[in-house]
Design an enzyme around this catalytic site. Sequence first.
Site, PDB file in Angstrom:
ATOM      1  N   CYS A   2      23.930  32.472  -2.621  1.00 28.77           N
ATOM      2  CA  CYS A   2      24.329  31.674  -3.771  1.00 28.77           C
ATOM      3  C   CYS A   2      25.529  30.813  -3.384  1.00 28.77           C
ATOM      4  CB  CYS A   2      24.712  32.501  -4.994  1.00 28.77           C
ATOM      5  SG  CYS A   2      23.386  33.510  -5.633  1.00 28.77           S
ATOM      6  N   ARG A  27      22.693  28.224   1.040  1.00 27.88           N
ATOM      7  CA  ARG A  27      23.055  29.557   0.544  1.00 27.88           C
ATOM      8  C   ARG A  27      22.038  30.101  -0.455  1.00 27.88           C
ATOM      9  NH1 ARG A  27      28.433  31.504   1.539  1.00 27.88           N
ATOM     10  NH2 ARG A  27      27.810  33.103   0.079  1.00 27.88           N
ATOM     11  N   TRP A  72      20.333  32.227  -5.018  1.00 20.94           N
ATOM     12  CA  TRP A  72      19.398  33.050  -4.251  1.00 20.94           C
ATOM     13  C   TRP A  72      19.256  34.323  -5.077  1.00 20.94           C
ATOM     14  CZ3 TRP A  72      19.221  37.869  -1.881  1.00 20.94           C
ATOM     15  CH2 TRP A  72      18.190  38.053  -0.947  1.00 20.94           C
ATOM     16  N   ASN A  98      28.302  34.791  -7.643  1.00 18.62           N
ATOM     17  CA  ASN A  98      27.632  35.129  -6.390  1.00 18.62           C
ATOM     18  C   ASN A  98      27.955  36.579  -6.096  1.00 18.62           C
ATOM     19  OD1 ASN A  98      26.672  35.302  -3.755  1.00 18.62           O
ATOM     20  ND2 ASN A  98      28.520  34.380  -2.890  1.00 18.62           N
ATOM     21  N   GLY A  99      26.918  37.404  -5.864  1.00 18.39           N
ATOM     22  CA  GLY A  99      27.174  38.816  -5.580  1.00 18.39           C
ATOM     23  C   GLY A  99      26.254  39.680  -6.424  1.00 18.39           C
ATOM     24  N   GLU A 478      14.733  36.882  20.003  1.00 21.87           N
ATOM     25  CA  GLU A 478      15.272  35.736  19.273  1.00 21.87           C
ATOM     26  C   GLU A 478      14.213  34.633  19.119  1.00 21.87           C
ATOM     27  OE1 GLU A 478      17.561  35.222  17.363  1.00 21.87           O
ATOM     28  OE2 GLU A 478      17.841  33.075  17.275  1.00 21.87           O
ATOM     29  N   LYS A 482      13.082  33.258  15.502  1.00 26.88           N
ATOM     30  CA  LYS A 482      13.181  31.835  15.152  1.00 26.88           C
ATOM     31  C   LYS A 482      11.844  31.330  14.654  1.00 26.88           C
ATOM     32  CE  LYS A 482      16.346  31.315  14.862  1.00 26.88           C
ATOM     33  NZ  LYS A 482      17.677  31.834  14.871  1.00 26.88           N
ATOM     34  N   GLU A 485      10.716  32.942  11.126  1.00 30.03           N
ATOM     35  CA  GLU A 485      11.471  32.600   9.912  1.00 30.03           C
ATOM     36  C   GLU A 485      11.246  31.169   9.455  1.00 30.03           C
ATOM     37  OE1 GLU A 485      15.800  32.749  10.040  1.00 30.03           O
ATOM     38  OE2 GLU A 485      15.767  32.274  12.165  1.00 30.03           O
ATOM     39  N   HIS A 501       2.009  50.056  25.820  1.00 28.67           N
ATOM     40  CA  HIS A 501       2.220  51.282  25.037  1.00 28.67           C
ATOM     41  C   HIS A 501       1.826  51.089  23.574  1.00 28.67           C
ATOM     42  CE1 HIS A 501       4.019  53.218  28.459  1.00 28.67           C
ATOM     43  NE2 HIS A 501       4.748  52.132  28.652  1.00 28.67           N
ATOM     44  N   LYS A 600      21.285  31.451   3.992  1.00 27.41           N
ATOM     45  CA  LYS A 600      22.274  31.666   5.042  1.00 27.41           C
ATOM     46  C   LYS A 600      23.396  32.507   4.462  1.00 27.41           C
ATOM     47  CE  LYS A 600      23.789  29.079   8.952  1.00 27.41           C
ATOM     48  NZ  LYS A 600      22.708  29.515   9.820  1.00 27.41           N
TER      49      LYS A 600
HETATM   50  C1  F6R Z   1      18.410  33.911  11.788  1.00 28.66           C
HETATM   51  C2  F6R Z   1      19.682  34.030  11.113  1.00 28.66           C
HETATM   52  C3  F6R Z   1      20.097  35.358  10.619  1.00 28.66           C
HETATM   53  C4  F6R Z   1      21.601  35.568  10.868  1.00 28.66           C
HETATM   54  C5  F6R Z   1      22.061  36.873  10.223  1.00 28.66           C
HETATM   55  C6  F6R Z   1      23.520  37.160  10.504  1.00 28.66           C
HETATM   56  O1  F6R Z   1      18.178  32.619  12.230  1.00 28.66           O
HETATM   57  O2  F6R Z   1      20.383  33.065  10.933  1.00 28.66           O
HETATM   58  O3  F6R Z   1      19.348  36.362  11.200  1.00 28.66           O
HETATM   59  O4  F6R Z   1      21.823  35.590  12.231  1.00 28.66           O
HETATM   60  O5  F6R Z   1      21.876  36.790   8.839  1.00 28.66           O
HETATM   61  O6  F6R Z   1      24.355  36.171  10.002  1.00 28.66           O
HETATM   62  P1  F6R Z   1      25.860  36.063  10.468  1.00 28.66           P
HETATM   63  O7  F6R Z   1      25.863  35.714  11.899  1.00 28.66           O
HETATM   64  O8  F6R Z   1      26.463  35.002   9.603  1.00 28.66           O
HETATM   65  O9  F6R Z   1      26.480  37.403  10.224  1.00 28.66           O
END
Ligand code: F6R
Length: 605
Positions: A2, A27, A72, A98-99, A478, A482, A485, A501, A600
């Site tokens: 949020c 966010r 969010w 937010n929260g 990773e 990527k 997502e 396995h 994010k």
């Molecule tokens: C994936 C991604 C998330 C963040 C995770 C941690 O592309 O962005 O997996 O890496 O939410 O976020 P931070 O680094 O802000 O703690």
Amino acid sequence: MCGIVGYAGSGDAPQILIEALKRLEYRGYDSAGIAVQENGGLTIHKKQGRISVMEETLPKLKATVGIGHTRWATHGEPSDANAHPQVDSSGDIAVIHNGTLENYADLRSRMEAAGIEFNSGTDTEVLPHLIARHYNGDLLAAVRAALGEVTGAYAIVVLHAAHPGEIVAARNESPLVVGFGEGENFLASDAPAIVKYTQRVAYVHNGELVRITADSIEISDMTGGTREPEIEELEWVVEDAEQGGYAHFMLKEIFEQPRALQESLLPTLAEAIVEGLDLNWRIGSISIVACGTSFHAGLVGKYVIEQLTAIPVNVYHASEFRYSPPVQNVGGMLSARPLVVLISQSGETADTLAAARVARQQGSHTVAICNVGGSSLAREVDGILLTRAGPEIGVAATKTFIVQMQALYMLAVHLAYSRKSMDQPQLRRWEQELRRLPHYVGQVLERRTAISKLAGTLQSANSIFFIGRNLSYPVALEGALKLKEISYLHAEGYPAGELKHGPLALLSPETPVVAIMSPDHTHSKLVSNIEEVAARKAPLLLVAQEGDADAQRLSPHVITVPATDPVLQPFTAGVALQLLAYHVADALGCEIDKPRNLAKSVTVE
Ligand code: F6R
């Protein structure tokens, strides 16, 4: 999660709020809303969907003070009714939050029993009703009293019709920053929202309230005690938070990586590199703690730190560490204090913050690798190793992943040199190689067109496996993260030796395998694993260094990365896989910067 903004000044509040919200859309983007003071009352406009939906339906408003939100969803599905602001029964008090409020159900049922009608399924709605109950002409006092009744995480902004020109805000666990302008002041959950208007900010601490008007900012705590704001100058500029001609923020941020590496590189690794904590003590073990992409950076870091220093390193998901920290830390019984390295680009991830607190309670020294200097994590740890990638707006982490790995490499070299497991010539060689990283990454970026052509090999897959060994294993994890997502294709990262396995059972001509080849001691083993995949007729896409003859023999589909020391390959292969994921998602027409269900900065547990 949020995004929150607040504005008090003489400008066009609705316009400023919407522009600031758009910079925070990463966010959350389930719904958006604003409340402004207009004609002696409050005008509220909110809509399910993106900020643009709310903006398109916004009537002409004339206001100079207001609050805004992009959501969010946590409690209550995305809908107009559940969008923020939430109001009290009179409509005079508007709250944005937010929260998550842990005791909202109990508060709500008590208020409903007392005859108060609720109009949403949110936890937030209890707040305006509570504030109304405590209101006696002093908004700040009413908010303070209301917050005394709630438990949980929050950053809130509150507007009252009877308090023209004034916004009250408060924070507990969710981020909140105040921006100082000329004849105008701002509130935001993150600095990129307001960087266009001011570079002068102060971070609100847990348990604090703020009252802002166009000309004043007052910070107080839950007992009414006040403090002077500590004003900091943001290093970020407005261009950092804008798309700058790129089709997506993610692409812009992928291309910013050479610069991010350059800006984050410390000139020398012989001197102390962690701000606030001397590492000159016997470190018995290191725990690296993080979430998501930051966790993958941590896995790469483990290999390098162990190789260079011989200090044992374990890597934990923060959500696991916080409830089950490693037993050897308990009670501080060891003669050597453990070091806990917390990695978070935002510095606001709820689980990582909680893990930092657990680590400190156990007597560990804590160091954060973080991209936001004023973040909660940066303030709560003993030492900080700041990365300087600039704000990351795309939900998928790219440039911050690369500089997190760089920070871990610098930490490894520093620890090795200061513990004398590395001599001066070796130190110089490492420093030299790390200085070359922007160049190597730049070479990968030049191959974008070739990588985009290979994206077609994955687009129609049912499922995709990413495999690697040694340092390429976390890179595979990773790469898969990527891809899944942003493209919504199912992808899994696996250590190549583990395929047989279990997962081998899933391979078919519809299940491509992306193998990350590196000229290290595991190369021939990986070649065997790739042969096993080929025997099952699964299509192969290989990432390999220039001149890798095996790669050319094994598949017609090869993404080549520059020839480097294998230890540097996570940087080049990592970037190649970001471009691959980007182009697959783009070809599939996905919303790359705002993947569904994600946001994010995960500030809830
Ligand atoms: C994936 C991604 C998330 C963040 C995770 C941690 O592309 O962005 O997996 O890496 O939410 O976020 P931070 O680094 O802000 O703690």
